[in-house]
Design a protein around this motif. Structure first.
Motif, short mmCIF file in Angstrom:
data_model
loop_
_atom_site.label_atom_id
_atom_site.label_comp_id
_atom_site.label_asym_id
_atom_site.label_seq_id
_atom_site.Cartn_x
_atom_site.Cartn_y
_atom_site.Cartn_z
N THR B 321 15.62 -13.89 1.18
CA THR B 321 14.63 -14.46 0.34
C THR B 321 13.38 -13.34 0.47
N MET B 322 13.06 -12.71 1.40
CA MET B 322 12.23 -11.70 1.20
C MET B 322 12.74 -10.45 0.67
N LEU B 323 13.78 -10.35 0.59
CA LEU B 323 14.51 -9.25 -0.03
C LEU B 323 14.50 -9.10 -1.48
N ILE B 324 14.19 -10.34 -2.04
CA ILE B 324 13.96 -10.55 -3.62
C ILE B 324 12.62 -9.92 -3.82
N ALA B 325 11.75 -9.66 -2.94
CA ALA B 325 10.34 -9.24 -3.29
C ALA B 325 10.58 -7.65 -3.59
N VAL B 326 11.37 -7.17 -3.26
CA VAL B 326 11.63 -5.42 -3.47
C VAL B 326 11.82 -5.43 -5.08
N PRO B 327 12.61 -6.17 -5.78
CA PRO B 327 13.05 -5.69 -6.95
C PRO B 327 11.85 -6.55 -7.65
N THR B 328 11.06 -7.49 -7.51
CA THR B 328 9.96 -7.91 -8.05
C THR B 328 8.93 -7.08 -8.10
N LEU B 370 6.11 -18.73 2.15
CA LEU B 370 7.21 -19.74 2.21
C LEU B 370 8.51 -19.62 2.81
N ALA B 371 8.73 -18.07 2.46
CA ALA B 371 9.90 -17.42 3.05
C ALA B 371 9.96 -17.34 4.25
N MET B 372 8.92 -17.34 5.06
CA MET B 372 8.91 -17.20 6.70
C MET B 372 9.14 -18.47 7.15
N THR B 373 10.45 -18.60 7.92
CA THR B 373 10.99 -19.65 8.47
C THR B 373 9.96 -20.37 9.32
N PRO B 374 9.44 -19.98 10.24
CA PRO B 374 8.21 -20.54 11.19
C PRO B 374 7.18 -20.97 10.53
N ALA B 375 6.69 -20.16 9.56
CA ALA B 375 5.39 -20.70 8.66
C ALA B 375 5.88 -21.85 7.82
#
Lengths: 175, 525
Positions: B321-328, B370-375
């Motif tokens: 999920t965090m990887l999607i932040a790269v192309p965005t 929201l992508a951070m599981t613990p958070a």
């Protein structure tokens, strides 16, 4: 125009494939849960012809029960806890009481915690394999025969077997 | 040749007029307009439901509606806004723009095009009719999670059938888009020379044909569970309700990119036009869009971190999920770089596009949180989630649609909208959208759950502010309708090339464009 037709055909194939794929996800999900032991899914089939072995290794097995929804039943394990030797066959049972006055049908789904050890909990005789019928105001003993597989990982000291009981009386008329 | 053209023009006199023109039309512009008008109507119906929700939440306690009806409103608001407002608006824009941007006379499958639109009014009539049932409309949330959705009233089969129809409509629309883009481009327009809006729609169409059938499968399983004795999701028969969440979100996450990728295309078209520069990093934009689309299929379980996944699963879905932040991020930086040292002017479409970049990025950042599981264990199912997806959908998707309408309206109608009213609409909308959704971050972080009609008093102030903002936002959109009306009744004609910085084949056509857009394919160098 043949190019256009090729495009329609290949897209339609993708659409049909993806619809079937959604159904393929169901067995895939089961296989995935079985491999990883997710959901505490136990083997739903009877184990036959098991040989007892002496391991001198003891683990605690705890029994819990839940009645799904607010159905008029009492459903409890006979023993809350047993200390068992790994590799030996044990028998215990659950007690079910129908608090209504009419014939009911129930089924129970098992689940084992920790999930990764579910595959080592082997059931020889279990009421979870079949639909059970119970008369009004009747109390029934539902037997359970199991063995803990000798391959159980060494760091596991406790297993919890949980049954959730569902009222399936509405399927009674359907048959 | 001239006799030929005369023949084609002659045929126009045989097209039916009045209502039958719209029912039988196979013209991409007529169908595009139908889609856009339909989506505007749905935007107001869905918005009205949102105002019922916000009116109830204006203060703690139960005032206006009973909780059951409140749940029906949250469910219907989502279904109508997603399937009725945003998706048809994008398909409408695709219908209008794809042929005139790639130099084609019309869409590849005109009759199918007509059909895919005319399914929609029937589907939504069926969906909305459930509100008049004794047992009410669907109330289990738009995600239709079992076992709750299986326990609902009589609305359930109607909702499922209408979603099936919407799915068929979207799939047919997507087939049409792909067939048109792949086969009907003007000679010389290679794939990497296509306008970026066309690229984003091509990728969106592939997402649609891959994701919508999965939704169809999932809701068919719900239907057979309820009426035909199967147990895909019924635990008493050995099924698993969590499996529905997996199948649903396997569709659901690509779906959220279906709602945003065309918006990226619109913003990537408008920003260069008003910065008077070429789009910075065209190739990287195309690759970023494609990688977002591919990644969208392997991140679905971040919607369900709290169902009890193994650690490995949670880490996998968190990282992808965090990887999607790269192309965005590549996209956002490209938009900023396009504006860098450009001769910028701030007409209404540009203002909406700029607000899109800033506010969508805020929504993207809350998505990262929201992508951070613990958070997420803290944020899950709180108003923080509501704030997040409204930031990416309202000032994201909806702003892009409004920007596109302002940008291309003079081309479609041949008439110029009022710039001062457009700017007023922009400022009212932008202020109120933030007044509505920004406070939701705070109540969400403080622990206010979603989908509740009543709440503890400590959340009262921010909820009251959000409700005021929602009414302001809703009323501002009436101005938008007035602007459209005001533009259509004008008789001043717009230039063919409305915006001096705009590029693309659509600006070589007259305003409004001829009935069959490009009767002779243009050559692209």
């Amino acid at each position: 125009m043949t190019n256009l037709k090729k495009t329609y055909l290949s897209i339609s194939i993708i659409v049909i494939f993806m619809f079937s794929f959604s159904y393929m996800l169901v067995p895939l999900y089961d296989i995935f849960c079985e491999i990883t032991g997710l959901n505490g899914k136990t083997n739903q089939e009877k184990i036959v012809g098991i040989n007892e072995v002496n391991t001198d290794r003891f683990v605690t097995v705890k029994f819990t029960s839940t009645v799904a929804g607010s159905e008029p039943f009492n459903f409890n394990p006979m023993e809350n806890e047993m200390i068992v030797e790994v590799g030996k066959i044990y028998t215990t049972s659950y007690i079910l009481t129908n608090n209504t006055n009419s014939l009911k049908q129930i089924t129970a789904s098992p689940s084992v915690v920790p999930g990764r050890d579910a595959e080592y909990f082997k059931k020889i005789e279990c009421f979870c394999f079949t639909q059970q019928q119970i008369n009004g105001k009747e109390t029934k003993e539902l037997p359970l025969q199991f063995v803990i597989d000798e391959d159980l990982p060494l760091n596991t000291k406790t297993l919890i077997l949980s049954y959730t009981m569902f009222n399936t009386t509405d399927q009674l008329g359907a048959k | 040749m001239s006799a030929n053209i005369h023949d084609i023009h002659d045929q126009h006199h045989h097209t039916p007029s009045g209502l039958m023109r719209w029912i039988t039309t196979t013209n991409h512009k007529d169908i595009g307009s139908l889609y856009l008008w339909f989506s505007l109507v749905m935007f107001f119906i869905g918005g009205f439901m949102a105002l019922i929700i916000r009116a109830e939440l204006f203060e703690p306690g139960l005032q206006l509606v009973i909780p059951g009806f409140f749940n029906q409103m949250t469910t219907m608001h989502a279904l109508i806004m997603i399937f009725g407002a945003v998706m048809p608006a994008f398909v409408g824009l695709a219908n209008w723009q794809i042929p005139i941007m790639i130099g084609a006379p019309d869409m590849a499958l005109p009759r199918l095009n007509n059909w895919s639109f005319w399914i929609l009014p029937f589907a939504f009539t069926m969906l909305l009719s459930t509100l008049f049932f004794d047992s009410g409309g669907p109330a289990a949330g738009w995600t239709l999670y079992p076992p709750l959705s299986l326990q609902g009233g009589n609305s359930m089969p109607f909702v499922i059938l209408s979603i099936h129809l919407l799915g068929i409509s979207s799939i047919l629309g997507a087939i049409n888009v792909i067939a048109t883009i792949l086969n009907m481009r003007a000679p010389g327009m290679t794939l990497m020379k296509m306008p970026i809006f066309i690229w984003t729609w091509l990728i969106t169409a592939f997402l649609l044909i891959a994701a919508m059938p999965v939704l169809a499968g999932a809701i068919t399983m719900l239907l057979t569970d309820r009426f035909f004795g199967t147990s895909f999701f019924t635990a008493s028969g050995g099924g698993d309700p969590v499996m529905f969440q997996h199948i649903f979100w396997f569709f659901g996450h690509p779906e959220v990119y279906i709602l945003i990728l065309p918006a990226f295309g619109i913003v990537s078209t408008i920003i260069p036009a008003f910065s008077r520069k070429k789009l910075f990093g065209y190739d990287s934009m195309v690759y970023a869009t494609a990688s977002i689309a591919l990644l969208s299929f392997i991140v679905w379980a971040h919607h369900m971190f709290t169902v009890g996944m193994p650690l490995a699963g949670e880490i996998f879905f968190m990282l992808t999920t965090m990887l999607i932040a790269v192309p965005t991020g590549v996209k956002v930086f490209n938009w900023v770089a396009t504006m860098w040292k450009g001769s910028m002017t701030f007409e209404t479409p540009m203002l909406f596009a700029l607000a899109f970049i800033i506010l969508f990025t805020i929504g993207g950042f809350s998505g990262l949180m929201l992508a951070m599981t613990p958070a997420d264990f803290q944020y899950h199912d709180t108003y923080f989630v509501v704030a997040h997806f409204h930031y990416v959908l309202v000032p994201g998707a909806v702003f892009a649609i409004i920007a596109a309408v302002y940008y291309w309206l003079p081309k479609w109608t041949g008439k110029m909208y009022s710039e001062s009213l457009g700017k007023l609409h922009f400022w009212l909308t932008t202020v109120f959208v933030n007044v509505t959704f920004f406070p939701m971050h705070f109540v969400g972080l403080a622990g206010m759950p979603r989908r509740i009609p009543d709440y503890p008093v400590q959340f009262a102030d921010f909820n009251a502010i959000a409700s005021v903002g929602a009414f302001g936002f809703g009323l501002s959109q009436i101005l938008f309708v007035y602007i459209l009306y005001n533009t259509l009744k004008k008789d001043v004609t717009a230039d063919d090339k409305v915006w001096d910085g705009a590029e693309g084949l659509e600006w070589t056509l007259s305003s409004p464009p001829p009935y069959h857009s490009f009767e002779k394919a243009p050559r692209v160098e």
